[in-house]
Write a protein that holds these residues in place. Structure first.
Motif, short mmCIF file in Angstrom:
data_model
loop_
_atom_site.label_atom_id
_atom_site.label_comp_id
_atom_site.label_asym_id
_atom_site.label_seq_id
_atom_site.Cartn_x
_atom_site.Cartn_y
_atom_site.Cartn_z
N MET A 1 0.83 -1.18 0.00
CA MET A 1 0.00 0.00 0.00
C MET A 1 0.88 1.25 0.00
O MET A 1 1.98 1.23 0.52
N THR A 2 0.37 2.30 -0.56
CA THR A 2 1.12 3.54 -0.67
C THR A 2 0.33 4.70 -0.08
O THR A 2 -0.88 4.78 -0.22
N ILE A 3 1.04 5.60 0.56
CA ILE A 3 0.46 6.80 1.16
C ILE A 3 0.74 7.98 0.25
O ILE A 3 1.87 8.18 -0.20
N TYR A 4 -0.29 8.78 0.00
CA TYR A 4 -0.15 10.02 -0.75
C TYR A 4 0.06 11.15 0.27
O TYR A 4 -0.68 11.24 1.26
N VAL A 5 1.07 11.99 0.04
CA VAL A 5 1.33 13.14 0.91
C VAL A 5 1.24 14.38 0.03
O VAL A 5 2.10 14.61 -0.82
N GLY A 6 0.19 15.17 0.22
CA GLY A 6 -0.04 16.35 -0.60
C GLY A 6 0.17 17.64 0.18
O GLY A 6 0.31 17.63 1.40
N ASN A 7 0.18 18.74 -0.56
CA ASN A 7 0.43 20.08 -0.03
C ASN A 7 1.79 20.13 0.68
O ASN A 7 1.97 20.77 1.70
N ASN A 75 -3.26 10.66 2.81
CA ASN A 75 -4.25 9.60 2.70
C ASN A 75 -3.71 8.44 1.88
O ASN A 75 -2.59 8.51 1.38
N LYS A 76 -4.52 7.40 1.76
CA LYS A 76 -4.10 6.25 0.96
C LYS A 76 -4.15 6.63 -0.51
O LYS A 76 -5.12 7.21 -0.97
N ALA A 77 -3.08 6.30 -1.21
CA ALA A 77 -3.04 6.56 -2.65
C ALA A 77 -3.81 5.45 -3.34
O ALA A 77 -3.90 4.33 -2.84
N PHE A 92 -0.16 6.43 -9.37
CA PHE A 92 -0.99 6.74 -8.23
C PHE A 92 -1.49 8.16 -8.36
O PHE A 92 -0.90 8.99 -9.01
N SER A 93 -2.59 8.41 -7.71
CA SER A 93 -3.12 9.77 -7.65
C SER A 93 -3.66 10.02 -6.26
O SER A 93 -3.81 9.11 -5.48
N ASN A 94 -3.98 11.25 -5.99
CA ASN A 94 -4.57 11.63 -4.72
C ASN A 94 -5.93 10.96 -4.61
O ASN A 94 -6.78 11.13 -5.45
N SER A 95 -6.17 10.22 -3.54
CA SER A 95 -7.42 9.49 -3.40
C SER A 95 -8.58 10.36 -2.99
O SER A 95 -9.68 9.88 -2.85
N SER A 96 -8.35 11.66 -2.80
CA SER A 96 -9.45 12.53 -2.40
C SER A 96 -10.17 13.13 -3.61
O SER A 96 -11.02 13.97 -3.45
#
Length: 97
Positions: A1-7, A75-77, A92-96
Motif C-alpha cells: 500500500m502507498t500513502i499520498y502526501v499532498g500540499n 491519505n491512501k493513494a 498513483f493519484s490523490n485518493s481525495s
C-alpha cells in the motif's frame, strides 16, 4: 500500500519524509516527483511503509498536521483511473479526487 502526501513544502526532501514516517514504522520507499520540464518538485510525494497498520496510524496522525509551514494532506493513494502503467511502474493519484 502507498500513502499520498499532498500540499508538501517544495523544500521537503526524501530524507525529511523518511525521518517523519520512520516515527510510525519501517519505510519501504519514497517517491518525490519532479516536473519533467523544470526539474522542480511538484509538491507531493508517495510513501510506502512495510506494515499496513503503521501506515494507517501515520495517515491518521499526519493528515492535517502542519509541517514545514504547510498543512499536509495525507491519505491512501489509489491507482489513477484510466492510466496505463508504463515500464512496470505504478501510477498513483490523490485518493481525495
Amino acid at each position: 500500500m502507498t500513502i499520498y502526501v499532498g500540499n508538501l513544502s517544495f523544500q521537503a526532501t526524501e530524507e525529511d519524509l523518511q525521518e517523519v514516517f520512520a516515527e510510525y514504522g519501517e519505510v519501504g520507499r519514497i517517491s518525490l516527483p519532479t516536473d519533467r520540464e523544470t526539474g522542480r518538485k511538484r509538491g507531493f510525494a508517495f510513501v510506502e511503509m512495510k506494515d499496513e497498520a503503521k501506515e494507517d496510524l501515520a495517515i491518521s496522525e499526519l493528515d492535517g498536521a502542519e509541517w514545514l509551514g504547510r498543512e499536509l494532506k495525507v491519505n491512501k493513494a489509489k491507482p489513477r483511473e484510466g492510466a496505463r502503467p508504463s515500464g512496470g511502474g505504478r501510477n498513483f493519484s490523490n485518493s481525495s479526487n
